[in-house]
Motif scaffolding. Structure first.
Motif, mmCIF file in Angstrom:
data_model
loop_
_atom_site.group_PDB
_atom_site.id
_atom_site.type_symbol
_atom_site.label_atom_id
_atom_site.label_comp_id
_atom_site.label_asym_id
_atom_site.label_seq_id
_atom_site.Cartn_x
_atom_site.Cartn_y
_atom_site.Cartn_z
ATOM 1 N N SER A 197 42.739 42.654 63.395
ATOM 2 C CA SER A 197 44.094 42.853 62.858
ATOM 3 C C SER A 197 44.409 41.893 61.719
ATOM 4 O O SER A 197 45.209 42.212 60.841
ATOM 5 C CB SER A 197 45.136 42.679 63.967
ATOM 6 O OG SER A 197 45.252 41.316 64.350
ATOM 7 N N GLN A 211 46.280 39.482 61.761
ATOM 8 C CA GLN A 211 47.725 39.294 61.866
ATOM 9 C C GLN A 211 48.519 40.493 61.340
ATOM 10 O O GLN A 211 49.730 40.409 61.158
ATOM 11 C CB GLN A 211 48.182 38.015 61.138
ATOM 12 C CG GLN A 211 47.450 36.752 61.541
ATOM 13 C CD GLN A 211 47.687 36.373 62.985
ATOM 14 O OE1 GLN A 211 48.790 36.520 63.507
ATOM 15 N NE2 GLN A 211 46.665 35.878 63.659
ATOM 16 N N LEU A 212 47.852 41.611 61.083
ATOM 17 C CA LEU A 212 48.567 42.800 60.605
ATOM 18 C C LEU A 212 49.593 43.271 61.620
ATOM 19 O O LEU A 212 50.648 43.805 61.247
ATOM 20 C CB LEU A 212 47.565 43.917 60.306
ATOM 21 C CG LEU A 212 48.128 45.196 59.660
ATOM 22 C CD1 LEU A 212 48.715 44.893 58.290
ATOM 23 C CD2 LEU A 212 47.035 46.259 59.543
ATOM 24 N N ASN A 213 49.297 43.053 62.908
ATOM 25 C CA ASN A 213 50.237 43.467 63.952
ATOM 26 C C ASN A 213 51.514 42.633 63.955
ATOM 27 O O ASN A 213 52.484 42.985 64.626
ATOM 28 C CB ASN A 213 49.563 43.398 65.328
ATOM 29 C CG ASN A 213 49.013 42.018 65.647
ATOM 30 O OD1 ASN A 213 48.894 41.159 64.765
ATOM 31 N ND2 ASN A 213 48.678 41.786 66.901
ATOM 32 N N ARG A 214 51.546 41.539 63.199
ATOM 33 C CA ARG A 214 52.750 40.709 63.121
ATOM 34 C C ARG A 214 53.596 41.032 61.898
ATOM 35 O O ARG A 214 54.672 40.462 61.714
ATOM 36 C CB ARG A 214 52.357 39.231 63.081
ATOM 37 C CG ARG A 214 51.675 38.722 64.348
ATOM 38 C CD ARG A 214 51.318 37.249 64.208
ATOM 39 N NE ARG A 214 52.469 36.444 63.852
ATOM 40 C CZ ARG A 214 52.407 35.180 63.445
ATOM 41 N NH1 ARG A 214 51.218 34.602 63.318
ATOM 42 N NH2 ARG A 214 53.484 34.512 63.142
ATOM 43 N N SER A 253 56.102 43.113 59.698
ATOM 44 C CA SER A 253 57.194 44.054 59.969
ATOM 45 C C SER A 253 57.320 45.075 58.845
ATOM 46 O O SER A 253 56.968 44.804 57.702
ATOM 47 C CB SER A 253 58.522 43.296 60.103
ATOM 48 O OG SER A 253 58.831 42.599 58.903
ATOM 49 N N THR A 297 54.313 53.803 60.118
ATOM 50 C CA THR A 297 53.814 54.237 61.424
ATOM 51 C C THR A 297 53.862 55.757 61.481
ATOM 52 O O THR A 297 54.440 56.406 60.621
ATOM 53 C CB THR A 297 54.656 53.650 62.566
ATOM 54 O OG1 THR A 297 56.029 54.044 62.390
ATOM 55 C CG2 THR A 297 54.583 52.129 62.595
ATOM 56 N N SER A 306 43.288 47.266 57.967
ATOM 57 C CA SER A 306 42.734 45.914 57.912
ATOM 58 C C SER A 306 41.223 46.037 57.796
ATOM 59 O O SER A 306 40.565 46.632 58.648
ATOM 60 C CB SER A 306 43.104 45.128 59.171
ATOM 61 O OG SER A 306 42.496 43.851 59.164
ATOM 62 N N GLN A 349 53.692 40.260 54.701
ATOM 63 C CA GLN A 349 54.924 39.938 55.408
ATOM 64 C C GLN A 349 55.998 39.360 54.505
ATOM 65 O O GLN A 349 57.168 39.740 54.605
ATOM 66 C CB GLN A 349 54.623 38.946 56.543
ATOM 67 C CG GLN A 349 55.854 38.449 57.290
ATOM 68 C CD GLN A 349 56.577 39.524 58.081
ATOM 69 O OE1 GLN A 349 56.074 40.629 58.247
ATOM 70 N NE2 GLN A 349 57.777 39.233 58.550
#
Length: 419
Positions: free
Chosen positions: A109, A111-114, A116, A120, A131, A181
């Motif tokens: 990830s 940090q892609l899951n963090r 916002s 989707t 990623s 981000q």
């Protein structure tokens, strides 16, 4: 515990709190005169201060992703090419795309899951951010990247169409997490494209720091990291081998903030056959050695030429001007580079073109760059040409135990990078 994990932040914060409590508890016992007690007080204060600073540094790094791992923090980084980081099926493919020897491979990830605000749902409606890891065939560099694919990339009407691409570079010691981000690269591009203010464009977010923690800028260091080669040759080759991206330089742009903006200008003016458009937010106009870079230009007779070659004002005065378009942004009040930006704008001459964003006030930070991003992307959209060539039709062929998928054919699965 990972360097950027929340667990690390909480543990360091707890250690700091315990140290403060212990300092308060033992202080009366150290209040007596004498060398031993004085040294005890100094030690207690020092340990407490170190833990507080360490806790704050962990929180800051977790938020801004300066260093992604303990290895990066201490300079222990493996730059050799790696294998596939995601399990392949029995045919050695991911999502129907052969990944053996691929220059762009699926990654964790990062940090892609963090982040916002990412798209989707159905990618044909909202687009998708992937990623990946980009592997440099010439340099051996492995660099993480986020790739934003617009909705049209997944629509049947565009099945054979190539797309323009903008490479977004982070500053030092930034990360692709910062681009996604805090600079909001894919989110801003998605909104502009959805509203018709920007043509469908692939956005590639990558860091120019290929040998962390060293800041190599965009320089091919003699006997060291070959950053310019990676970004000007390896990266385009890798992306073209996997994604439906325009092959002509007119479809390629590069942008960045701070040292990433410096790099964007350097890449475009030094490699106009690769990038024809650059947007630089708060850049410098020459690269020089400092404690974070070390010796970038080597020694001997060639050093002067290498230093001058990365001084854009010197290039404008002494070398043929490339036929490229650049945008520079600097605030009149709050940023130190404003006079240099005005001098650069004045020095540009045909056939090179320059545009600018010069707000009255702003600092060298993300709130300022986020304000400038929509205008910068819309300007880049006007410079980049939508590729006229299309991907030829080919029938997938069987080769051994792996499926070799030709350009212009889409895998059924949405896992991993698409071709």
């Amino acid at each position: 515990m990972g360097l950027t994990s929340e667990t690390t932040v909480y543990v360091m914060a707890a250690v700091a709190v315990v140290c403060v409590a212990l300092l308060v508890w033992v202080w009366p016992r150290l209040a007596s005169p004498g060398v031993r007690h004085v040294l005890g007080r100094l030690t207690a204060i020092g340990v407490t201060q170190v833990t507080i600073i360490a806790a704050f540094a962990c929180w800051l790094n977790s938020s801004y992703q300066f260093f992604g791992s303990w290895g990066e923090l201490f300079g222990n980084v493996d730059t050799a090419p790696v294998g596939v980081t995601q399990a392949a099926d029995h045919n050695g493919t991911i999502g129907g795309v052969s990944v053996k020897g691929a220059l762009v491979q699926p990654a964790g990830s990062e940090q892609l899951n963090r982040v916002s605000g990412l798209p989707t749902g159905d990618p044909a409606v909202n687009g998708r951010v992937e990623s990946v890891k980009v592997i440099g065939r010439r340099t051996g560099v492995v660099d993480p990247a986020f790739v934003y694919l617009p909705p049209q990339y997944f629509q049947k009407a565009y099945a054979r169409q190539r797309f323009p691409v903008v490479v977004a570079l982070s500053g030092y010691p930034g990360s692709i997490f910062n681009l996604a981000q805090y600079l909001r690269v894919s989110q801003t591009a998605g909104q502009l494209q959805k509203s018709g203010q920007m043509q469908p464009t692939i956005m590639v977010m990558i860091r120019p720091t290929i040998a962390p923690p060293r800041d190599t800028e965009c320089v091919n260091v003699p006997g060291g990291p070959q950053t310019e080669t990676f970004l000007a040759k390896d990266l385009p080759q890798a992306l073209k081998s996997v994604y439906r991206i325009g092959h002509d330089a007119g479809a390629w742009g590069v942008m960045g903030y701070s040292s990433g903006g410096t790099c964007a200008l350097q890449l475009t003016m030094r490699n106009p056959h690769v990038y024809t458009t650059a947007a630089a937010l708060s850049p410098d106009y020459r690269i020089k050695d400092d404690p974070t870079t070390g010796n970038l230009f080597g020694s001997g007779l060639g050093r002067v030429n290498r230093v001058n070659g990365h001084d854009l004002m010197w290039r404008l005065k002494h070398l043929p001007v490339p036929q490229v378009s650049v945008l520079v942004a600097d605030s009149k009040h709050g940023e130190r580079g404003y006079p240099q930006t005005l001098a650069f704008i004045k020095a540009v001459k045909a056939p090179m073109r320059v545009a600018s964003i010069l707000p009255e006030s702003g600092s060298h930070n993300f709130p300022t760059w986020v304000r400038e991003m929509p205008a910068a992307l819309k300007w880049m959209n006007q410079q980049l040409t939508f590729p006229q060539d299309v991907v030829p039709r080919h029938v997938p062929k069987k080769k051994g135990n792996s499926t070799v998928r030709a350009e212009g054919t889409e895998p059924k699965s949405t896992t991993g990078p698409r071709k």
